[in-house]
Every structure is written in structure tokens, then in C-alpha cells.
Design an enzyme around this catalytic site. Structure first.
Site, PDB file in Angstrom:
ATOM      1  NE  ARG A  78      18.668 -12.985  36.437  1.00  0.00           N
ATOM      2  CZ  ARG A  78      18.583 -11.684  36.209  1.00  0.00           C
ATOM      3  NH1 ARG A  78      17.462 -11.166  35.724  1.00  0.00           N
ATOM      4  NH2 ARG A  78      19.603 -10.888  36.458  1.00  0.00           N
ATOM      5  CE  LYS A 129       6.518 -14.296  32.896  1.00  0.00           C
ATOM      6  NZ  LYS A 129       6.568 -14.559  34.326  1.00  0.00           N
ATOM      7  CG  HIS A 160      16.369 -17.759  39.394  1.00  0.00           C
ATOM      8  ND1 HIS A 160      15.277 -16.910  39.474  1.00  0.00           N
ATOM      9  CD2 HIS A 160      16.293 -18.362  38.175  1.00  0.00           C
ATOM     10  CE1 HIS A 160      14.581 -16.989  38.349  1.00  0.00           C
ATOM     11  NE2 HIS A 160      15.164 -17.865  37.561  1.00  0.00           N
ATOM     12  CB  ALA A 178      10.088  -3.328  37.424  1.00  0.00           C
TER      13      ALA A 178
END
Length: 340
Positions: free
Chosen positions: A105, A204, A139, A236
Site C-alpha cells: 500500500r 466515496k 495492491h 472492514a
């Protein structure tokens, strides 16, 4: 040319169940017992890592199975030290099988004076004597370019497609694949194409880092069985919020397919209380007892795919053939049968 020696496998402590499962699958493929090389990967009292290989590995084609999951730093150091031990023991070639590549990431500088840790880890791996990397669902695909050695990046989406076709065969016409953000559209589109489903996106907007202010569904999900697909699920929070938004927009069911179930902090509790009917993850990261006990989390195996990929690398044949439906179905026949 095929390698005249047999592939030999070694594992650290990061995910021993997966390493043993890969050995079992390779034993089936080879028609002979394939086991892990006899070695110890231990710690001194001050937590310094020590590795000793008890078998002769001179001239061998070695595969180290070690995801760099939590604790990421310990597992990464185990991988590097195991590689150094093999290099100094005159192994012919060392391939790192990293089902989950930690630090992925941190693949770019998002702010001033921040590192690109994924590149640093790539440098460490190559410097330790590893000559090839086999991983799954990086990723960011461009991380392959951080390495100056060959990288084979497998994908979980072909397995997910088999799983969806098996478990949702009576409602495939109503399935809609959903990307939880704009950045994951390519991954979601690839899965959608495999199962012949339409695609939707949850967009989002963040007021500040780590805090989602608003979510908008792009696409009509009314009366659809929504399948959210992503590569990593950490706490999550975003995933559960996306599931709620989809249900509010008329979805009949929400399922999620995640390549790497990091599931840290309150993740399991959130998923248990979520409107999601199921969360499907792979075993690239060893599941905790809480994850195993969660009623709406299901784990799909990656050992058949990794075992075949290791054999293909060892024999010098195509790894990308594993992305093909017709190649993967026989490998997973024991799990999904031949009706997918």
C-alpha cells in the site's frame, strides 16, 4: 529446458498451514511425496531471528513460502534470512512465494517527505539473493516494476469466478459486481467479464484521511445480488459501509470477495454485525481463530493454484495459463466439481 532437479519447498512461520497445503497439492500432481525442507526458523531470547537448514540444498531449485503479513516486519526478516541461508548453502535458484506482499500500500508518495516502502522492500528481497517472486493480487500492478528480477503476479479473480458460479448458480442472472472505489474498477471489471455480470461502482468522498464522508452508488443495483470485490480488507469499515449503501439502494443481497483478509482491529466484529450475507477471503494470510469462528466469513484455498504455479516455474512452462478458466477448472475440480 525442464529443470533436472525436483523443486524443494521451505517455509517460515507466517502461514504454515498454506505451505503444508501446497506440499499436499504438489504431492498429488507429482505422484510422489513433496514435503518442506527440514529446517528451523527460530528466535533468540531478544527476538533475533535464526535460521538453520538441515538438508543439503546445493544446486537445488528452492521455493520459500512466506507471506509478509502481520507481524509484517518479523515475517519479512524471516524471508530475507532464509534466502541468505539458502544462498550461502549454494542453492541453484531461490524463488520467494509471497501470497500476500506487505508494504504494497506504500507504492507511491502521497504527501511530501513520505517513503515508497514497497520499492525499499523490493530492493531488500533482491539483495537477499532471491531471483524470482511469485505473489498474488499486488495492491498496485506497477509494483512489479519495482523489482529488477522476474515477478509472477497471480490473480484471485479466476478462483472467485469459480466460487460465484458454484455457490450462486441459481441467481447468476441477478449478480452485479461492485467496485468499492474508483481505483478498483479494473479488478472488478475483470471479474465481471469472467462471470458475464454487469458492473457498478461505489464512489466515496473523504473529508479527511481515514474518514469517509459520503458514498454514492454509480449504477442501478435494485433487485441485484451485489458482489463487492477488492484486494485487501483491513478494518472492514469502508466495506461494511458500502454494503449498507448498496442495501439502501435496493440490492437484495450483498456478498464480498476479498483477496487478502488482513482483518485487523474491529474488522471481525464489524463483519459479524454487517448486512453482508457473506465475506469470502483467500488463505493467503493465516486466519485467526476469530476469523474461523465468524459465521459469515468463508475461506477459499489458494494452494492448488500456487502448487501448479510453482511446478510451472520449475518446469519452465507458462504461469499465465493459470488465468484461463479451462486450465483452472481441473485444478479446483475437488472443490467446485466440473459444473462451473
Amino acid at each position: 529446458m525442464p529443470n533436472p532437479t525436483e523443486p524443494k519447498l521451505m517455509s517460515g512461520n507466517a502461514n504454515m498451514p498454506l505451505a503444508k497445503a501446497i506440499c499436499r497439492r504438489m504431492s498429488m500432481h507429482r505422484g510422489m511425496t513433496v514435503g518442506l525442507v527440514d529446517a528451523r526458523v527460530e528466535r533468540f531470547n531478544d527476538q533475533e531471528i535464526f535460521v538453520e537448514v538441515y538438508e543439503n540444498v546445493r544446486g537445488e531449485d528452492m521455493f520459500i513460502i512466506q507471506p509478509t503479513s502481520n507481524p509484517a516486519n518479523d515475517n519479512l526478516m524471516e524471508l530475507l534470512i532464509m534466502s541468505d541461508a539458502l544462498k550461502r548453502s549454494s542453492a541453484a535458484r531461490t524463488t520467494a512465494v509471497i501470497p500476500y506482499f506487505g508494504y504494497a500500500r506504500q507504492d507511491r508518495r502521497t504527501k511530501a517527505r513520505t517513503p515508497i516502502s514497497a520499492k525499499l522492500v523490493a530492493n531488500l528481497i533482491a539483495e537477499a539473493g532471491i531471483e524470482r517472486v511469485l505473489t498474488m493480487d499486488l495492491h498496485a500492478a506497477q509494483i512489479q516494476g519495482f523489482f529488477d528480477i522476474p515477478v509472477d503476479n497471480l490473480y484471485a479473480s479466476p478462483i472467485f469466478a469459480l466460487d460465484i458460479q458454484h455457490h450462486m448458480k441459481d441467481k447468476l442472472d441477478d449478480v452485479m459486481v461492485v467496485s468499492p472505489d474508483v481505483g478498483g474498477v479494473a479488478r472488478a471489471r475483470e471479474l465481471a467479464q469472467r462471470i458475464g455480470a454487469p458492473l457498478s461502482i461505489v464512489d466515496k468522498r473523504r473529508e479527511k484521511a481515514g474518514e469517509v464522508a459520503e458514498m454514492t452508488v454509480i449504477g442501478d443495483v435494485k433487485d441485484k445480488v451485489c458482489v463487492i470485490v477488492d484486494d485487501i480488507c483491513d478494518t472492514a469499515g469502508t466495506l461494511c459501509k458500502a454494503a449498507e449503501i448498496l442495501m439502501e439502494n435496493g440490492a437484495t443481497e450483498v456478498h464480498s470477495y476479498i483477496s487478502h483478509g488482513v482483518l485487523s482491529g474491529p474488522a471481525v466484529e464489524r463483519i459479524t454485525k454487517s448486512v453482508m450475507k457473506s465475506l469470502v477471503i483467500t488463505d493467503s494470510i493465516e486466519a485467526t481463530e476469530a476469523v474461523k469462528a465468524c459465521p459469515n466469513i468463508r475461506i477459499v484455498p489458494t494452494a492448488p493454484m500456487f502448487a501448479q504455479a510453482i511446478l510451472n516455474i520449475w518446469s519452465g512452462t507458462s504461469v499465465s495459463s493459470l488465468f484461463d478458466h479451462n486450465t483452472l477448472v481441473p485444478i479446483y475440480e475437488g472443490f467446485y466439481g466440473t459444473d462451473v
